[in-house]
Scaffold this active site. Structure first.
Site, PDB file in Angstrom:
ATOM      1  N   ASP A 293     -25.979  39.826   5.160  1.00 35.67           N
ATOM      2  CA  ASP A 293     -25.959  38.377   4.968  1.00 35.67           C
ATOM      3  C   ASP A 293     -27.142  38.000   4.094  1.00 35.67           C
ATOM      4  O   ASP A 293     -28.125  38.738   4.000  1.00 35.67           O
ATOM      5  CB  ASP A 293     -26.044  37.664   6.330  1.00 35.67           C
ATOM      6  CG  ASP A 293     -25.788  36.171   6.243  1.00 35.67           C
ATOM      7  OD1 ASP A 293     -25.204  35.723   5.232  1.00 35.67           O
ATOM      8  OD2 ASP A 293     -26.169  35.451   7.179  1.00 35.67           O
ATOM      9  N   HIS A 294     -27.031  36.870   3.445  1.00 39.31           N
ATOM     10  CA  HIS A 294     -28.159  36.327   2.695  1.00 39.31           C
ATOM     11  C   HIS A 294     -28.983  35.426   3.605  1.00 39.31           C
ATOM     12  O   HIS A 294     -28.436  34.539   4.276  1.00 39.31           O
ATOM     13  CB  HIS A 294     -27.674  35.497   1.507  1.00 39.31           C
ATOM     14  CG  HIS A 294     -27.114  36.324   0.385  1.00 39.31           C
ATOM     15  ND1 HIS A 294     -25.919  36.032  -0.229  1.00 39.31           N
ATOM     16  CD2 HIS A 294     -27.592  37.430  -0.230  1.00 39.31           C
ATOM     17  CE1 HIS A 294     -25.691  36.918  -1.180  1.00 39.31           C
ATOM     18  NE2 HIS A 294     -26.686  37.779  -1.198  1.00 39.31           N
ATOM     19  N   PHE A 473     -25.015  31.704   5.073  1.00 41.41           N
ATOM     20  CA  PHE A 473     -23.604  31.668   5.481  1.00 41.41           C
ATOM     21  C   PHE A 473     -22.734  32.601   4.645  1.00 41.41           C
ATOM     22  O   PHE A 473     -21.606  32.275   4.308  1.00 41.41           O
ATOM     23  CB  PHE A 473     -23.069  30.228   5.428  1.00 41.41           C
ATOM     24  CG  PHE A 473     -24.068  29.198   5.844  1.00 41.41           C
ATOM     25  CD1 PHE A 473     -24.651  29.233   7.105  1.00 41.41           C
ATOM     26  CD2 PHE A 473     -24.489  28.207   4.972  1.00 41.41           C
ATOM     27  CE1 PHE A 473     -25.602  28.305   7.499  1.00 41.41           C
ATOM     28  CE2 PHE A 473     -25.440  27.271   5.350  1.00 41.41           C
ATOM     29  CZ  PHE A 473     -25.999  27.324   6.611  1.00 41.41           C
ATOM     30  N   HIS A 474     -23.255  33.795   4.353  1.00 39.70           N
ATOM     31  CA  HIS A 474     -22.521  34.776   3.552  1.00 39.70           C
ATOM     32  C   HIS A 474     -22.347  36.110   4.282  1.00 39.70           C
ATOM     33  O   HIS A 474     -22.589  37.165   3.706  1.00 39.70           O
ATOM     34  CB  HIS A 474     -23.256  35.027   2.227  1.00 39.70           C
ATOM     35  CG  HIS A 474     -23.444  33.814   1.385  1.00 39.70           C
ATOM     36  ND1 HIS A 474     -24.423  33.735   0.403  1.00 39.70           N
ATOM     37  CD2 HIS A 474     -22.794  32.620   1.359  1.00 39.70           C
ATOM     38  CE1 HIS A 474     -24.362  32.561  -0.188  1.00 39.70           C
ATOM     39  NE2 HIS A 474     -23.385  31.859   0.371  1.00 39.70           N
ATOM     40  N   PRO A 475     -21.913  36.132   5.541  1.00 40.09           N
ATOM     41  CA  PRO A 475     -21.777  37.420   6.240  1.00 40.09           C
ATOM     42  C   PRO A 475     -20.637  38.249   5.654  1.00 40.09           C
ATOM     43  O   PRO A 475     -19.545  37.734   5.398  1.00 40.09           O
ATOM     44  CB  PRO A 475     -21.484  37.003   7.682  1.00 40.09           C
ATOM     45  CG  PRO A 475     -20.819  35.665   7.551  1.00 40.09           C
ATOM     46  CD  PRO A 475     -21.493  35.000   6.392  1.00 40.09           C
TER      47      PRO A 475
END
Length: 537
Positions: A293-294, A473-475
């Site tokens: 994630d980021h 919110f980039h899983p």
């Protein structure tokens, strides 16, 4: 009587909507889409800046939380995920970023044969229609990508001036031939409304007689005949139902839920499944693993000139913006909260981009406290400068918490677990520090709101990041794609290793997180995956 379909798609999110359209287009195949959430008809979804309303709205947002992490000061991170048709693509901030060529070449090098840049670039070009500020269109794809450079707030000029001042490049298009540098973010909107995969792909597909959508359908498990996936059990309006797939079942429930549904179906770490009372069908320890994630952080500043706060904080300003939007489908309500930013190298000696930056002409609060449940602009001029390291190396897990499809997930991000990730945080902070101390931005700063980046050394940058950063919110990666079953979950055709009739097609299969926002590559992946499926029929 059990219903039968050629294809059953679990999840009507960014990937599932694309798949439904592509697999049904010929009219020869029946397609069922099962979505746990609702129809996604909230007006705040269609409105681009409605992101501020959906961020904490439990009607369209699962509002997950990660486990506390000592590396982040013992905090429990908030993980919003889309709950309804369109998935997280219906509640995201709309930045459309394809990713960089080396992201996909790295996919291929890691074992995802056929997913290198040359292949995925052609998919993007087929999928997109690029829309210029004057309305001129390039391409004929279903997904409209809007150049909003004529609508961004004037205060953003200081960001570009600062980039030039400190010797950073500028880019006309982060999805173009020269993506690196300060840029105005393009967004997937059409006529001033969110153009998610639900609108671009699923809406036209639902006009076909061979497409069925069931919302409020909580999938319990996938059923197998030996090692072949043949059915799906789900709960709907208080009843238990089973449907059968004649060709394939496609799991598109996203990086949080796809691995959990595999585990509920007996595919996952065997000992862990047994501890939850689940009989293992196949010991697959990588299901739920490889979570990436980021993580990002924002620095808030009061400004010396007007920003979006001045337009959107007062009631009268809100009314004016709403009237403008109703009449023209333009203005701040038609834009992302993230107006500018880009890909950057934190130092000239690096051979690739390592940071993504954001410049937002607004400041706001995003912490639910019982009274403030939406993102609300501050009543004074302000702006945000923020960053996220582009390619983190830490890996976490997402697993079942209980043998119950309705139970909240067990999310363990394992943030900042590597020295490389910690070094990238310091590098990103230093890059933002160069920008905020430039003449161009110093003139815009009245004062810092909270921790002042201008006064931080390396240790302070890292410590501040530990205590204030959050997921962007980039899983991805929890059902990783690769050639070797010993290190991955699905093969390069996205078929689950060791079973038949089952594919996973969503961001969970990314071998590595792309260098920026993940919604565009998720839709691209589904678009290409549909071709892979249809070519085998």
């Amino acid at each position: 009587m059990t219903e039968n379909y050629d294809f059953i798609i679990i999840g009507a999110g960014s990937a599932g909507c694309v798949l439904a359209e592509r697999l049904s287009a010929s009219g020869r195949h029946s397609v069922l889409i099962l979505e746990a959430g609702g129809r996604g008809r909230s007006p705040w979804i269609a409105l681009p800046l409605g992101y501020g309303k959906t961020f904490f709205d439990g009607r369209v947002n699962w509002k997950y939380e990660a486990e506390p992490e000592e590396t982040l000061g013992g905090r429990r991170a908030y993980w919003p995920r889309g709950k309804g048709v369109g998935g997280s693509g219906s509640i995201n901030a709309l930045v459309y970023a394809r990713g960089l060529p080396h992201d996909f070449d790295d996919w291929e090098a890691s074992g995802a044969t056929g997913w290198g840049w040359d292949a995925v670039r052609r998919v993007y070009e087929a999928m997109e229609t690029q829309v210029a500020p004057d309305g001129d269109c390039r391409g004929s794809g279903a997904l409209h990508v809007q150049d909003v450079s004529d609508q961004i707030h004037p205060v953003s000029r200081h960001f570009f001036a600062a980039a030039r001042e400190v010797g950073l490049p500028l880019s006309d298009d982060i999805n173009g031939a020269e993506p690196e540098g300060a840029a105005i973010y393009r967004i997937n909107t059409r006529d001033g409304r969110r153009n998610s995969s639900a609108r671009a792909f699923l809406k036209p597909a639902l006009r076909r007689a061979n497409v069925t959508l069931v919302t409020g359908a909580l999938v319990a498990r996938i059923g197998f005949d030996g090692r072949r996936a043949v059915s799906v059990d789900y709960h709907h309006r208080g009843a238990h139902k089973t449907v059968r797939a004649g060709r394939e079942i496609i799991l598109s429930a996203g990086s949080v839920t796809s691995p959990r549904l595999l585990q509920l179906s007996g595919i996952g770490p065997a000992e862990q499944l047994k501890s939850l009372g689940i009989t293992p069908l196949m010991d697959a320890p990588h299901v739920g693993g490889n979570l990436q994630d980021h993580l990002g952080i924002n620095y808030y500043f009061r400004a010396t000139e007007r920003t979006l706060n001045n337009e959107l904080a007062p009631i009268l300003g809100k009314v004016r913006a709403a009237i403008r939007y109703a009449l023209t489908r333009r203005g701040p309500l038609a834009l992302s909260v993230n107006q500018c930013g880009g890909y950057f190298r934190s130092s000239a000696g690096l051979n690739r981009v390592d940071q993504q930056l954001y410049f937002n002409p607004v400041t706001y609060t995003t912490t639910p406290d019982g009274t403030r449940s939406v993102i609300k602009p501050d009543p004074f001029p302000g702006f945000i400068l923020g960053f996220q390291p582009s390619r983190p190396t830490s890996r976490g897990r997402i697993d079942l918490r209980a043998n119950d499809p309705a139970a909240a997930p067990l999310i363990r991000p394992n943030s900042l677990a590597t020295e490389e990730d910690r070094a990238q945080v310091i590098a990103g902070g230093r890059l933002c520090q160069r920008l905020i101390t430039s003449t161009a931005l110093m003139g815009l700063v009245q004062s810092a709101m909270g921790p002042d980046l201008r006064e931080m050394d390396d240790a302070a940058i890292l410590e501040d990041f530990r205590h204030r950063s959050g997921t962007v919110f980039h899983p991805v990666g929890t059902c990783r794609m690769g050639a070797d079953p010993a290190t991955s979950v699905v093969d390069p055709d996205l078929r689950l290793h060791g079973v038949e009739g089952l594919r996973v097609i969503d961001a969970s299969v990314f071998p590595n997180v792309t260098s920026a926002n993940t919604n565009a590559p998720t839709m691209m992946l589904a678009h290409r995956a549909a071709d892979l499926i249809l070519s085998g029929i």
